[in-house]
Write an enzyme that holds these catalytic residues in place. Structure first.
Site, PDB file in Angstrom:
ATOM      1  N   TYR A 119       0.830  -1.209   0.000  1.00 19.87           N
ATOM      2  CA  TYR A 119       0.000   0.000   0.000  1.00 19.87           C
ATOM      3  C   TYR A 119       0.865   1.259   0.000  1.00 19.87           C
ATOM      4  CZ  TYR A 119      -3.032   3.716   1.730  1.00 19.87           C
ATOM      5  OH  TYR A 119      -3.703   4.895   1.862  1.00 19.87           O
ATOM      6  N   GLU A 207      -3.722   7.810  -3.555  1.00 17.72           N
ATOM      7  CA  GLU A 207      -3.647   6.491  -2.930  1.00 17.72           C
ATOM      8  C   GLU A 207      -3.417   5.471  -4.034  1.00 17.72           C
ATOM      9  OE1 GLU A 207      -7.257   5.336  -0.981  1.00 17.72           O
ATOM     10  OE2 GLU A 207      -6.201   4.562   0.761  1.00 17.72           O
TER      11      GLU A 207
END
Lengths: 399, 288
Positions: A119, A207
């Site tokens: 991530y 993101e």
């Protein structure tokens, strides 16, 4: 402002960041054509385009426990059928709320052959203040999860606005992900470009969840989400063009058109105020008296009578409203304009629920006089606390 | 006495020829605020309200003495106006504009670091010292000279705080600004109020988002001789993580709810009220 995944990937690709090859489709047949164009052989990824996360674990309306909004498909023949299960259907995820979002387009992508997924998120830490990179090896469904993650579970790297990302910081990331020095160049290249995109486009969040590492040690944005600073959109006309009106509800959109801010909550009181602080205080005070807001309209800076009346109508016509709470501190905003707006809105849509009004500041007396002469059943209060108390008492009487 | 601004503060208005500026400059001058000049691009050499107008601060500085600026420039012009102010070594700048891009604030914060300039705002009603100076848009008619210092991070609630302190009057009222990134936080201002003879107690109005209140509490706890602080934090009913501004901080620093904030402030010795209309009573109980 938010954009869709396929748009975010296009933006990232423009900045030189690697993304899987893909195309957008509005019909099942188009989805198949796009898949064939991307690659002769599968598997392919089929991804419902809504501006909310956790799509893979979501479900389509009426099919709880069924397949989600991100699917891997091996046979080309299955693509139209799978796409038709998504298109014009409502996808419900942990981030959409119970009503879900209507899927009007799907993104068809080549399947990315990657060996390691992690991530990466970039946001602004206001207390530093600094652009901050967040890295995690765990599965993150919603960025808010970081709030409850213990120290050491994720990596937080503040970045200097004008200095970029140093090699030391890249080593820190590699170390955290247990990767060796041979990845330095590709990580440096990737995150340097993400930072450049972030700064250049006035982003408030990028993101990439997940980032994939290919066998050739290249980094690939498997998914992408970008939020932009609304206050900086004047610098980015190309980004404004990407706005998808269908992602916002009608009242929010209309309020925006009047220059106001509209928000929805779970209660049954409609609230009209002029300022964010007043909105928060109204919400708190109403809660302390046992009530809750259904919606709020912030008419800060409103000076146009017609817009004010239309804004008030947005609140008064919300079907969940059982009471209206109006708290105006007149400065620039003159209280009498609100009073006139209330009367004009009531004439158009009627006033069938209790309404409590508190005016303070510019033209307060004039405003009260106007409302009294109108014979509308408006209740007046001297301060926020009294207004909340009177409204909730009256709503109980009406029950 | 007062904080940051008084009758001796010499003020220059950046963007003096705009409509908003005109309205508030006229009001401030009528109230006795010492405004000495203004700037407006390409309008240098003109006079406005009998005050000299310069093209920019550099030109102004050559000809006139001033120590503070109020900016009535549009949001997109704040970065350039701040650069001018930092370069001209202006001590205090109050920036009123709403909607300054957050990346501009990141740049401005790095300009301010190590500079001689203190910034208040943006997105603030400004600073007012009753009967002495008004830097911004606070209405003079609701304030009165007195002993309560007010610091607020919610513009509209600073007016509420003024109404709650009418019985005592105010030494100085300061709006820090509603935005995610602000020029100055509570600590720098609290320090000055603690040293100000006219101020007997402080009122702090905080908000759910960001971590400024925690920092204020930490600072307050560290003080040895402190004046009483009555605090209110708005947003306890706000659904968690409702705004991104809020989320950013909890993402990076861990979850802190409004209740947590209030507890941290209480532990530091502040008197925390749950309802904004309880501020008056809390102050009265102090028997100042």
């Amino acid at each position: 402002m938010n954009i869709h995944e396929y748009q975010a990937k296009k933006v990232l690709a423009q900045y030189g960041i690697n993304v899987p090859k893909g195309g957008i489709a509005y019909t099942p047949a188009e989805a198949k054509r796009v898949a064939q164009k991307i690659s002769a052989r599968g598997p392919w990824m089929l991804k419902a385009q809504i501006q909310a996360g956790a799509r893979a674990n979501g479900y389509f309306s009426g099919k709880k426990g069924g397949k989600g909004g991100i699917r891997q498909i091996t046979q080309i023949a299955n693509i139209p059928n799978e796409a038709s299960q998504m298109l014009n259907k409502t996808l419900i995820t942990s981030q959409t709320g119970p009503h879900g979002r209507l899927v009007s387009k799907v993104y068809v992508e080549e399947f990315a052959d990657v060996k390691h997924l992690f991530y990466a998120g970039m946001i602004i830490d206001s207390s530093a203040p600094a652009i901050t990179l967040l890295i995690s090896d765990d599965i993150i469904e919603n960025i808010i999860q970081f709030a409850d993650m213990g120290k050491g579970k994720f990596l937080r790297i503040p970045l200097h606005y004008d200095k970029g990302i140093s090699d030391e910081k890249i080593y820190e990331i590699l170390n955290f992900l247990s990767l060796d020095k041979s990845y330095l160049q590709s990580f440096h290249d990737f995150f340097g470009k993400v930072l450049f995109t972030f700064i250049n486009l006035d982003a408030t969040m990028i993101e990439i969840n997940p980032v994939g590492i290919t066998p050739e040690k290249k980094l690939l944005a498997i998914d992408a989400k970008i939020n932009f600073d609304d206050n900086a959109l004047f610098r980015h006309p190309d980004i404004v063009k990407m706005h998808d009106d269908y992602e916002e509800d009608e009242r929010t959109l209309r309020a925006k058109r009047y220059g106001f801010q509209y928000n929805e909550f779970n209660g049954n009181i409609g609230c009209i105020i002029n300022g964010e602080g007043l909105a928060l205080a109204a919400m708190d005070t109403i809660k302390s008296h046992g009530g809750g807001l259904a919606c709020s309209l912030n008419i800060k800076g409103g000076v146009d009578k017609e817009k004010i009346a239309n804004g008030i109508k947005l609140i008064m016509t919300n079907p969940r409203i059982e009471g209206v709470f109006i708290n105006i501190l007149g400065g620039f905003m003159r209280c009498n304009m609100i009073a006139e707006g209330i009367i004009s809105a009531s004439q158009d849509v009627g006033l069938s629920v209790p309404m409590v009004v508190r005016f303070e500041g510019t033209n307060k007396e004039e405003a009260i006089a106007i409302l009294q002469q109108s014979n509308l059943p408006v209740i007046f209060a001297e301060n926020t606390d009294e207004a909340a108390e009177k409204l909730i008492a009256q709503m109980e009487v009406n029950d | 006495m007062s904080v940051l601004a008084n009758k001796n503060t010499r003020i220059l208005v950046q963007g003096i020829t705009g409509t908003q500026a005109s309205f508030h400059v006229r009001r401030a001058l009528a109230g006795g605020t010492q405004i000495v000049a203004g700037t407006s691009p390409k309008r240098g050499g003109e006079e406005y309200f009998g005050l000299p107008v310069f093209n920019n601060l550099r030109e102004a500085k050559k000809q006139i003495e001033f120590d503070s600026c109020v900016q009535f420039v549009p949001a997109m012009g704040v970065k350039a106006a701040m650069r001018e102010a930092v370069e001209a070594e202006v001590e205090l700048v109050v920036s009123i504009a709403q909607g300054v891009p957050v990346h501009d604030m990141l740049e401005i914060k790095s300009m301010l670091k190590g500079s001689k300039t203190m910034m208040i705002g943006p997105n603030t009603p400004g600073i007012i010292t009753p009967e002495e100076a008004s830097l911004g848009i606070f209405p003079e008619n609701i304030v009165s000279k007195g002993c309560i210092g007010i610091i607020s991070r919610a513009s509209t609630l600073s007016y509420e705080a003024v109404l709650e302190t009418q019985e005592f009057g105010q030494s100085t009222v300061i709006g820090l600004g509603d935005d995610m990134i602000i020029g100055s936080d509570y600590r720098e201002i609290m320090q000055r109020f603690m040293a100000d003879e006219a101020t007997k107690a402080l009122v702090i109005i905080g908000k759910a988002d960001n971590s400024y209140e925690q920092a204020a509490a930490e600072y307050y706890a560290s003080l040895e001789n402190k004046k009483p602080v009555v605090a209110f934090v708005a947003g306890i009913a706000l659904p968690y993580g409702h705004t991104m501004g809020y989320a950013h901080d909890i993402i990076t620093h861990g979850r802190v709810t409004v209740t947590d904030k209030k507890n941290i402030m209480r532990e530091s010795g502040m008197i925390v009220v749950d309802n904004i209309n309880d501020i008056h009573k809390a102050l009265a109980d102090l028997h100042l």
